[in-house]
Scaffold this active site. Structure first.
Site, PDB file in Angstrom:
ATOM      1  N   CYS A 127       0.836  -1.218   0.000  1.00  0.00           N
ATOM      2  CA  CYS A 127       0.000   0.000   0.000  1.00  0.00           C
ATOM      3  C   CYS A 127       0.867   1.263   0.000  1.00  0.00           C
ATOM      4  CB  CYS A 127      -0.965  -0.030   1.178  1.00  0.00           C
ATOM      5  SG  CYS A 127      -0.211  -0.493   2.751  1.00  0.00           S
TER       6      CYS A 127
HETATM    7  N1  LIG Z   1      -4.379  -4.167   5.032  1.00  0.00           N
HETATM    8  C1  LIG Z   1      -3.842  -3.527   3.995  1.00  0.00           C
HETATM    9  O1  LIG Z   1      -4.084  -2.313   3.781  1.00  0.00           O
HETATM   10  C2  LIG Z   1      -2.942  -4.266   3.029  1.00  0.00           C
HETATM   11  C3  LIG Z   1      -2.520  -3.586   1.878  1.00  0.00           C
HETATM   12  C4  LIG Z   1      -1.689  -4.242   0.966  1.00  0.00           C
HETATM   13  C5  LIG Z   1      -1.276  -5.543   1.219  1.00  0.00           C
HETATM   14  N2  LIG Z   1      -1.662  -6.173   2.368  1.00  0.00           N
HETATM   15  C6  LIG Z   1      -1.191  -7.535   2.555  1.00  0.00           C
HETATM   16  O2  LIG Z   1      -2.259  -8.432   2.278  1.00  0.00           O
HETATM   17  C7  LIG Z   1      -2.176  -9.603   3.112  1.00  0.00           C
HETATM   18  C8  LIG Z   1      -3.463  -9.736   3.918  1.00  0.00           C
HETATM   19  O3  LIG Z   1      -3.615  -8.540   4.651  1.00  0.00           O
HETATM   20  P1  LIG Z   1      -4.810  -8.284   5.664  1.00  0.00           P
HETATM   21  O4  LIG Z   1      -4.754  -6.861   6.028  1.00  0.00           O
HETATM   22  O5  LIG Z   1      -6.075  -8.871   5.104  1.00  0.00           O
HETATM   23  O6  LIG Z   1      -4.304  -9.152   6.903  1.00  0.00           O
HETATM   24  P2  LIG Z   1      -5.141  -9.829   8.058  1.00  0.00           P
HETATM   25  O7  LIG Z   1      -6.362  -9.040   8.348  1.00  0.00           O
HETATM   26  O8  LIG Z   1      -4.177 -10.095   9.140  1.00  0.00           O
HETATM   27  O9  LIG Z   1      -5.649 -11.194   7.379  1.00  0.00           O
HETATM   28  C9  LIG Z   1      -4.801 -12.238   7.098  1.00  0.00           C
HETATM   29  C10 LIG Z   1      -5.648 -13.508   7.236  1.00  0.00           C
HETATM   30  O10 LIG Z   1      -4.790 -14.611   6.959  1.00  0.00           O
HETATM   31  C11 LIG Z   1      -5.173 -15.709   7.765  1.00  0.00           C
HETATM   32  N3  LIG Z   1      -3.985 -16.235   8.444  1.00  0.00           N
HETATM   33  C12 LIG Z   1      -3.300 -15.666   9.471  1.00  0.00           C
HETATM   34  N4  LIG Z   1      -2.244 -16.434   9.818  1.00  0.00           N
HETATM   35  C13 LIG Z   1      -2.270 -17.497   8.992  1.00  0.00           C
HETATM   36  C14 LIG Z   1      -1.461 -18.644   8.851  1.00  0.00           C
HETATM   37  N5  LIG Z   1      -0.397 -18.870   9.645  1.00  0.00           N
HETATM   38  N6  LIG Z   1      -1.775 -19.523   7.869  1.00  0.00           N
HETATM   39  C15 LIG Z   1      -2.829 -19.335   7.060  1.00  0.00           C
HETATM   40  N7  LIG Z   1      -3.662 -18.271   7.180  1.00  0.00           N
HETATM   41  C16 LIG Z   1      -3.365 -17.366   8.110  1.00  0.00           C
HETATM   42  C17 LIG Z   1      -6.140 -15.221   8.824  1.00  0.00           C
HETATM   43  O11 LIG Z   1      -7.431 -15.781   8.535  1.00  0.00           O
HETATM   44  P3  LIG Z   1      -7.920 -17.126   9.282  1.00  0.00           P
HETATM   45  O12 LIG Z   1      -7.287 -17.105  10.644  1.00  0.00           O
HETATM   46  O13 LIG Z   1      -9.404 -17.002   9.335  1.00  0.00           O
HETATM   47  O14 LIG Z   1      -7.451 -18.241   8.424  1.00  0.00           O
HETATM   48  C18 LIG Z   1      -6.167 -13.722   8.644  1.00  0.00           C
HETATM   49  O15 LIG Z   1      -7.460 -13.181   8.773  1.00  0.00           O
HETATM   50  C19 LIG Z   1      -0.936  -9.394   4.003  1.00  0.00           C
HETATM   51  O16 LIG Z   1       0.158 -10.057   3.438  1.00  0.00           O
HETATM   52  C20 LIG Z   1      -0.745  -7.875   3.975  1.00  0.00           C
HETATM   53  O17 LIG Z   1       0.583  -7.487   4.211  1.00  0.00           O
HETATM   54  C21 LIG Z   1      -2.514  -5.568   3.262  1.00  0.00           C
END
Ligand SMILES: NC(=O)c1ccc[n+]([C@@H]2O[C@H](COP(=O)([O-])OP(=O)(O)OC[C@H]3O[C@@H](n4cnc5c(N)ncnc54)[C@H](OP(=O)(O)O)[C@@H]3O)[C@@H](O)[C@H]2O)c1
Length: 323
Positions: A127
């Protein structure tokens, strides 16, 4: 709302078996699906593309399992964003699938549209990097900047930290507060430097300071630059115009008009404004994106559209929702 895509499979470990609208009620009557546990064979039987919204490290293994089954991947983590695995390993952790990073394409359509169309694996940009690379790329390519003194000061809303609970994102920690964090050591620094160096055709280093602000969504980056020669506002406008005139998701404001996060909220736009400070001979850029759209999911869908031969704007041409 995408007219050409159907959601076939949505994984979650915590919510497996539950209807999606139980967890996200805004999707009631819109998505009649349940969360499932990850199952590579079931996904392969039902899907052509997968978006991976997983933490770094978890993504690389899942991506490779799916790629081996012929599924094209748009990975939202950092696992496939780096050209040099050593830089990924310095800032993140060991990379177990180096061989796949070689063919991964950095998913910024304004820079890599043609490569994205042919890719099987996209490293969707971070981002903060999206908000910095888009305003800087045309100026670096034009060769008008002193690349030794680039300062980037970015502010992000709280969704940038993801949905998982942590003390630093509690209401009382964030509300009515404004703080800098990870000064010069944020993991997005090498990603920004990688892409800026490609634009400048020489190694670019930046000073990058991120901040957390009490917003749900939105990033505003202020970038302080010096020229390497005399440049006026008309030339800046001309450089931006020649790069972005036909781009569907970049809007450049006239000099002196500055963008605000409200102007892009809920949309895939990156809005850019600039001012030239003649006293300091300094150019100041201000860019805004919605971190969840242009900084993540919106850009991911633009990439899928390109990979699938669909119009880039399909499903993501929403108007920003202000107020
Ligand atoms: N938030 C932003 O603005 C943004 C922007 C650009 C990129 N990103 C990237 O996009 C990705 C997702 O971001 P997010 O903000 O959606 O993060 P998040 O809210 O932390 O969601 C990640 C999800 O992955 C699952 N997870 C966590 N640990 C895990 C594991 N060990 N194995 C398998 N699944 C696991 C969890 O779902 P369950 O526990 O239900 O399986 C969790 O809800 C990240 O890599 C982040 O850096 C985020």
């Amino acid at each position: 709302m995408h007219p050409e895509l159907e959601i076939s499979f949505v994984t979650s470990r915590q919510y497996a078996g539950q209807p999606i609208f139980n967890i996200f009620p805004q999707f009631s009557c819109l998505i009649d699906k349940k969360f499932s546990d990850f199952d590579v064979d079931k996904i392969a039987a039902s899907s052509d593309y997968a978006f991976l919204a997983l933490p770094h490290k978890q993504s690389m293994d899942v991506a490779v399992q799916l790629l081996k089954k012929g599924i094209k991947i748009i990975d939202l983590s950092a696992d496939f964003r780096f050209r040099d695995p050593a830089i990924y390993e310095k800032w993140y952790q060991k990379h177990i699938w180096h061989s796949y990073t070689v063919n991964a394409v950095y998913g910024l359509p304004e820079m890599y549209r043609e490569a994205i169309k042919k890719a099987d694996l996209i490293g969707n940009p971070g981002c903060y990097p999206t908000s910095v690379i888009l305003p800087m790329a045309p100026l670096l390519k034009a060769g008008i900047l002193d690349i030794t003194s680039i300062i980037v000061d970015s502010k992000s809303g709280v969704t940038g930290a993801g949905r998982s609970l942590s003390l630093s994102t509690h209401f009382c920690e964030v509300n009515d507060n404004f703080k800098a964090y990870k000064v010069y050591s944020h993991r997005h620094t090498p990603e920004i430097e990688q892409e800026l160096s490609i634009c400048a055709e020489k190694s670019v280093n930046i000073t990058f300071t991120p901040h957390l602000i009490p917003l749900s969504r939105g990033i505003l980056s202020t970038i302080y630059l010096k020229f390497n020669k005399d440049v006026g506002p008309d030339e800046i406008s001309e450089i931006y115009s020649s790069h972005y005139r036909n781009e569907p998701f970049v809007r450049v404001y006239p000099q002196g008009s500055l963008p605000e996060t409200h102007n892009v909220r809920g949309s895939n736009f990156c809005d850019i404004g600039f001012e030239v400070d003649p006293k300091a001979n300094r150019l100041i850029l201000v860019s805004v994106i919605d971190n969840l759209m242009r900084g993540a999911s919106g850009q991911a869908i633009a990439n899928l559209n390109l990979m699938a031969g669909l119009p880039e704007k399909l499903g993501i041409d929403s108007i920003p929702f202000f107020p």
